[in-house]
Design an enzyme around this catalytic site. Structure first.
Site, PDB file in Angstrom:
ATOM      1  N   ASP A  89     -10.700 -25.974  25.582  1.00 53.90           N
ATOM      2  CA  ASP A  89     -10.852 -26.139  27.026  1.00 53.90           C
ATOM      3  C   ASP A  89     -12.248 -25.650  27.394  1.00 53.90           C
ATOM      4  O   ASP A  89     -12.530 -24.450  27.309  1.00 53.90           O
ATOM      5  CB  ASP A  89      -9.767 -25.334  27.745  1.00 53.90           C
ATOM      6  CG  ASP A  89      -9.858 -25.446  29.260  1.00 53.90           C
ATOM      7  OD1 ASP A  89     -10.565 -26.354  29.744  1.00 53.90           O
ATOM      8  OD2 ASP A  89      -9.226 -24.622  29.950  1.00 53.90           O
ATOM      9  N   SER A 125     -10.489  -6.959  -8.237  1.00 53.10           N
ATOM     10  CA  SER A 125     -10.580  -7.338  -6.828  1.00 53.10           C
ATOM     11  C   SER A 125     -11.784  -6.654  -6.211  1.00 53.10           C
ATOM     12  O   SER A 125     -12.099  -5.513  -6.564  1.00 53.10           O
ATOM     13  CB  SER A 125      -9.313  -6.914  -6.074  1.00 53.10           C
ATOM     14  OG  SER A 125      -8.174  -7.500  -6.625  1.00 53.10           O
ATOM     15  N   ASP A 130       0.867  -1.182   0.000  1.00 54.52           N
ATOM     16  CA  ASP A 130       0.000   0.000   0.000  1.00 54.52           C
ATOM     17  C   ASP A 130       0.901   1.229   0.000  1.00 54.52           C
ATOM     18  O   ASP A 130       1.431   1.625   1.038  1.00 54.52           O
ATOM     19  CB  ASP A 130      -0.884  -0.040   1.250  1.00 54.52           C
ATOM     20  CG  ASP A 130      -2.197   0.687   1.042  1.00 54.52           C
ATOM     21  OD1 ASP A 130      -2.278   1.478   0.104  1.00 54.52           O
ATOM     22  OD2 ASP A 130      -3.135   0.462   1.828  1.00 54.52           O
ATOM     23  N   GLU A 164      -0.976  -1.191  -4.351  1.00 57.09           N
ATOM     24  CA  GLU A 164      -2.048  -0.216  -4.148  1.00 57.09           C
ATOM     25  C   GLU A 164      -1.373   1.142  -4.224  1.00 57.09           C
ATOM     26  O   GLU A 164      -0.766   1.610  -3.260  1.00 57.09           O
ATOM     27  CB  GLU A 164      -2.734  -0.442  -2.801  1.00 57.09           C
ATOM     28  CG  GLU A 164      -3.530  -1.728  -2.706  1.00 57.09           C
ATOM     29  CD  GLU A 164      -4.751  -1.731  -3.606  1.00 57.09           C
ATOM     30  OE1 GLU A 164      -5.225  -0.625  -3.958  1.00 57.09           O
ATOM     31  OE2 GLU A 164      -5.223  -2.819  -3.971  1.00 57.09           O
TER      32      GLU A 164
END
Length: 726
Positions: free
Chosen positions: A675, A515, A339, A386
Site C-alpha cells: 500500500d 556452525s 538451548d 546447545e
C-alpha cells in the site's frame, strides 16, 4: 443465500454438523487455574465467523474468523490446558489454534461426546471453507461484505449501502459513478436493489475485463472456446504439453453452462473458473507432492532449519514455549534448536540464556516434538542441542529423550559397519537425529573398547555465539564436561569448531560439522571463493543451509518458506547437481554462466486485496506490485509497478518487466503487494514466494500470503510469465 437470509455453504446444506454450530452451546474457556468461565459459542449466519458472549461491559461480543483458524487440537495439547486442567479432563478438552501470533483458545466441554461434536463440526466447516475454489471464496467474501452493510437485515441495498459496500471491498468511487451503477441495476426504480438486481450489481462488479480480452482472442468457434481452441491456448500461451483429451476434461470439470458443456465448448465463465483453479496457479501442481529423489545422502539436501526455535517473540524478554516448536514443525521445519540450561529440581530448561526470556521444561519440549514432528512430513528431524548443562542434568536430558522418543531416536549408525557417508532422508523416515558435541569418533560404535566415562570438550563456538546474541560470555574459550550418555546418542551430526575450509575438507569426518554466524559465513565465502563450496558434498551443514527465526516474519523467512514449498513441503529440497558434486567448480561470483535465462513478467491485475486499516471505513489501499529475484549476486534484482489510487478490489497495471537469470536452479521469485504511502514506509498487503524452477508460465493467478505466510482468502494477482533461453 437461503430464503431465511442465512448463507449456504456448498456441500453443507442441511448438514447436521453445520446446524449444530449455528445453534451453538456453552463451553468453558480456560485461561488459568482460577479463570475458567462458561461462555456461549455459535457460528454466525455468514458461516465464517465464530461468536461468543463476553462479560466485559465495553465488549459485548467477541468474534473469530474461520479463515483465521489454523487447526483444532483435540485433548490437553496446549501449554495452557496441560497446566490448568486435570488429566481426568483430557477427553473433554480441545484448543482452537489460530494462524499468526494470535493466542490459542483453550476450551472444555461438558463431556467427551460434546467435545467430539464441537471438534468434528469445526473441522468440517474449516475444511469445507478451505477447499472452496477461488471463485467460490470470492463470491462468499463479497456476499459477506454485502451482509455487513445491510444494517437492517432487509436483504436490500440502498444507494448509501452500495457506497458503504464499495469501501468495504476496498475500492473508492465518486458519488456519480456509484449513482450511475446503482441506477443501472435498479430496474424496478424502487430506490433499492433486491433479488435479481443485486445479482446484476454483483455481475457488473466482478466483471474481469482482462479475462474478456484473453477469451475473445482465443474463442474462435461461434463466440465460444471449443476444445481445440482451448488446446491451442494451453499449448501456445500456457506452454503445457497436453492433448485434446486433456482440454476436453477441463471443459467437463469447469464449464458452468450445461448447453456449452454438451457442445464440448467453454464459455467465458467456464474459462475464468478454469484459470482460478489450483492446477492453473503459478505453482506447478506436480511439485506439490514429494517428487525429488529422496534416496541420496542427507547432505545433498537443503534442510529447513530453525534458530532459537523455543521463542515466540523477541530474543531478550519474550516467552519460550512448546507452542513455538509445534508451529515450526507444522511448517515442515526439520532442524530445531534446543538451548539447554540447568533448571530447578534437577530438571533442565530451555531458554535464551542470560536474558529475560521465560523458561520451558526440556522434557515438555521433547514431548511436544514427539507429538508433532511427523504430522506434516515423515522425513527426519534434527534436534540441535546447545548444551550448557552440568553432567547430572545432561544425563537427565538423555533419559528424557530416550524414554519419550523411544525407538524413533537414532542411537547408533545404520548398518553393521562403519559408515562413510550419511544415510538418506528415505532411510531415516520417522527418526530423530541429535546434533551436538561428541567425546569420540563414530567408529567407537564398531570398536571393542568404548570406555570413556566423561571428558571436557571445547566450547569455542558456543562462547562466540553467546557473545553474538547479546549473552554474557565469560571468556572467548571455555571448557565443559560432557556426559558419556549424551555423547553416545550424537550419531551423524557431531558439532566441531571451524578452523578453515581446507581443514574441513582434508581433516574432518563426514559426520563432523560446524556452525557460524551469517557475517562470518559471508566473509568466508567471499575470501575462499569456490573453495567454500567443496564441503557441500561431504558435510551436512554447508554454506547454503541456514537456520532462521521462524517466529519472526521477514523477507528472509518468506524466501525460506518459498524455497521449501515444493517437494511436498517436506522440509528437504535436493540441491542442484553442481552443489552436490565433489568436483564442482561452481562459484556464485562468476561472470559467465552456461544456462542463462530471460524471465518476462507482465503484472496484469489484482483481485480483492485486503484493507490495511480496517478500523477506518474510508481507508482504501493504493496498491503497487514489486517483483524480487533472489539468487546468486548477479541475479538479485527488484522492479515495481506504479501505484494505483484507491482501488484494492480490481486494480489493473498491465506493466511488463524483464529479468536476466544466470543460475535458474537457485533463483527465488517473490511477488510483493504494498500500500503506497507518500509520507512513510509502504505497508505490506500480501506476498508470495517460490523457486523459479517451480513456476508455471503463461497466464497465472498468484495467491497472496500475509507477513506470517498465512493465505489471504480470495486475494491474488493475475500475471503473464515467460521463461526463455538467453
Amino acid at each position: 443465500k437461503s430464503s431465511d437470509g442465512t448463507f449456504v455453504v456448498e456441500g453443507l446444506d442441511g448438514d447436521p454438523d453445520l446446524q449444530f454450530l449455528l445453534v451453538g452451546g456453552e463451553l468453558i474457556k480456560v485461561r488459568s487455574n482460577s479463570w475458567q468461565k462458561n461462555r456461549f459459542y455459535k457460528l454466525q449466519e455468514d458461516c465464517k465467523t465464530l461468536w461468543h458472549e463476553s462479560s466485559k461491559v465495553h465488549k459485548k461480543k467477541q468474534t473469530y474468523s474461520i479463515d483465521d483458524i489454523d487447526s483444532i487440537r483435540k485433548g490437553r495439547q496446549s501449554e495452557g490446558l496441560k497446566k490448568h486442567t486435570d488429566t481426568s479432563d483430557e477427553e473433554k478438552c480441545f484448543s482452537i489454534i489460530f494462524k499468526g501470533s494470535k493466542k490459542n483458545l483453550d476450551l472444555m466441554a461438558s463431556s467427551a461426546e460434546e467435545a467430539d461434536k464441537w471438534i468434528n463440526s469445526l473441522e468440517k466447516i474449516i475444511s469445507t471453507m478451505h477447499n472452496l475454489d477461488y471463485q467460490q471464496k470470492s463470491e462468499h467474501w463479497i456476499i459477506s461484505c454485502m451482509k455487513k452493510v445491510d444494517k437492517n437485515n432487509d436483504n436490500m441495498m440502498s444507494l448509501k449501502e452500495v457506497k458503504d459496500f464499495m469501501r468495504q471491498i476496498n475500492v473508492e468511487v465518486d458519488d456519480d459513478y456509484a449513482a450511475d451503477l446503482f441506477k443501472k441495476c435498479d430496474t424496478s426504480n424502487s430506490g433499492t436493489l433486491e433479488g435479481s438486481e443485486i445479482k446484476e450489481f454483483y455481475n457488473l462488479l466482478t466483471q474481469r475485463e482482462e479475462i474478456n480480452v484473453i477469451y475473445e482472442k482465443c474463442a474462435q468457434t461461434e463466440g465460444l472456446m471449443s476444445a481445440r481452441d482451448l488446446l491451442n491456448f494451453l499449448l501456445n500461451e500456457q506452454r503445457e504439453q497436453v492433448t485434446i483429451e486433456h482440454a476436453q476434461k477441463l471443459i467437463e470439470n469447469y464449464e458452468v453452462d450445461a448447453a456449452a458443456k454438451q457442445r464440448k465448448c467453454m464459455t467465458k465463465d467456464g474459462f475464468l473458473m478454469y484459470l482460478q483453479q489450483e492446477e492453473s496457479s503459478i505453482f506447478n501442481p506436480a511439485h506439490k507432492k514429494v517428487y525429488q529423489d529422496m534416496s541420496q545422502p542427507l547432505n545433498h539436501y537443503f534442510i529447513s532449519s530453525s534458530h532459537n526455535t523455543y521463542l515466540m517473540e523477541d530474543q531478550l524478554k519474550g516467552p519460550s514455549s512448546t507452542e513455538a516448536y509445534i508451529k515450526a514443525l507444522m511448517k515442515s521445519c526439520r532442524c530445531v534448536e534446543l538451548d539447554c540450561w540447568d533448571g530447578p529440581d534437577g530438571e533442565p530448561v530451555i531458554y535464551h540464556g542470560h536474558t529475560l526470556t521465560s523458561k520451558v521444561l526440556f522434557k515438555d519440549v521433547i514431548r511436544a516434538i514427539k507429538d508433532f514432528a511427523f504430522k506434516k512430513s515423515q522425513y527426519p528431524v534434527i534436534l540441535s542441542l546447545e548444551n550448557h548443562c552440568t553432567l547430572e542434568q545432561q544425563k537427565t536430558m538423555t533419559r528424557h529423550m530416550t524414554s519419550i522418543l523411544g525407538d524413533a531416536l537414532l542411537t547408533k549408525p545404520l548398518g553393521d559397519t562403519m559408515p562413510t557417508n550419511f544415510p538418506s532422508p528415505e532411510e531415516l523416515k520417522g527418526k530423530f537425529i541429535i546434533k551436538g558435541k561428541r567425546l569420540n569418533k563414530l567408529d567407537a560404535f564398531f570398536s571393542k573398547s568404548n570406555t570413556i566415562v566423561e571428558e571436557t570438550v571445547s566450547e569455542e563456538d558456543e562462547a562466540a555465539e553467546s557473545k553474538e546474541n547479546g549473552q554474557k560470555a565469560k571468556s572467548k574459550k571455555t571448557n565443559m564436561k560432557l556426559a558419556k550418555e549424551l555423547s553416545d546418542i550424537v550419531i551423524y551430526c557431531k558439532s566441531v569448531h571451524f578452523n578453515s575450509f581446507e581443514d574441513a575438507r582434508d581433516k574432518q569426518a563426514f559426520y563432523e560439522m560446524s556452525s557460524f554466524k551469517e557475517t562470518k559465513a559471508l566473509q568466508l565465502a567471499e575470501t575462499s571463493r569456490n573453495l567454500s563450496l567443496h564441503p557441500n558434498s561431504h558435510f551436512c551443514l554447508p554454506r547454503f543451509s541456514v537456520a532462521l527465526n521462524f517466529q519472526t516474519p521477514s523477507k528472509e523467512m518468506h524466501i525460506n518458506q518459498g524455497r521449501f514449498l515444493p517437494n511436498g513441503f517436506c522440509g528437504y529440497i535436493l540441491k542442484p547437481e553442481f552443489l552436490r558434486s565433489p568436483l564442482t567448480q561452481f562459484n556464485p561470483n562468476n561472470k559467465t554462466w552456461p544456462n542463462k535465462k530471460i524471465f518476462h513478467v507482465m503484472v496484469i491485475s489484482a483481485q480483492q486485496l485486503p484493507k490495511i486499516n480496517k478500523d477506518k471505513a474510508k481507508s482504501i489501499v493504493d496498491p503497487l506490485v514489486r517483483i524480487e529475484i533472489s539468487g546468486v549476486p548477479a541475479d538479485n534484482a527488484s522492479k515495481e509497478t506504479k501505484y494505483i489510487t484507491n482501488n484494492g478490489f480490481n486494480p489493473m497495471w498491465n506493466e511488463r518487466f524483464q529479468f536476466t537469470i544466470n543460475v535458474p536452479e537457485l533463483a527465488m521469485v517473490r511477488f510483493v503487494v504494498e500500500d503506497y504511502d507518500t509520507a512513510s514506509y509502504n505497508d505490506l498487503v500480501g506476498q508470495y514466494c517460490l523457486p523459479l524452477t517451480s513456476i508455471q508460465t503463461g497466464y497465472r493467478h498468484v495467491p497472496l500470503l500475509t507477513k506470517r505466510s498465512d493465505v489471504i482468502s480470495s486475494a491474488g494477482l493475475f500475471v503473464h510469465l515467460m521463461l526463455i533461453d538467453a
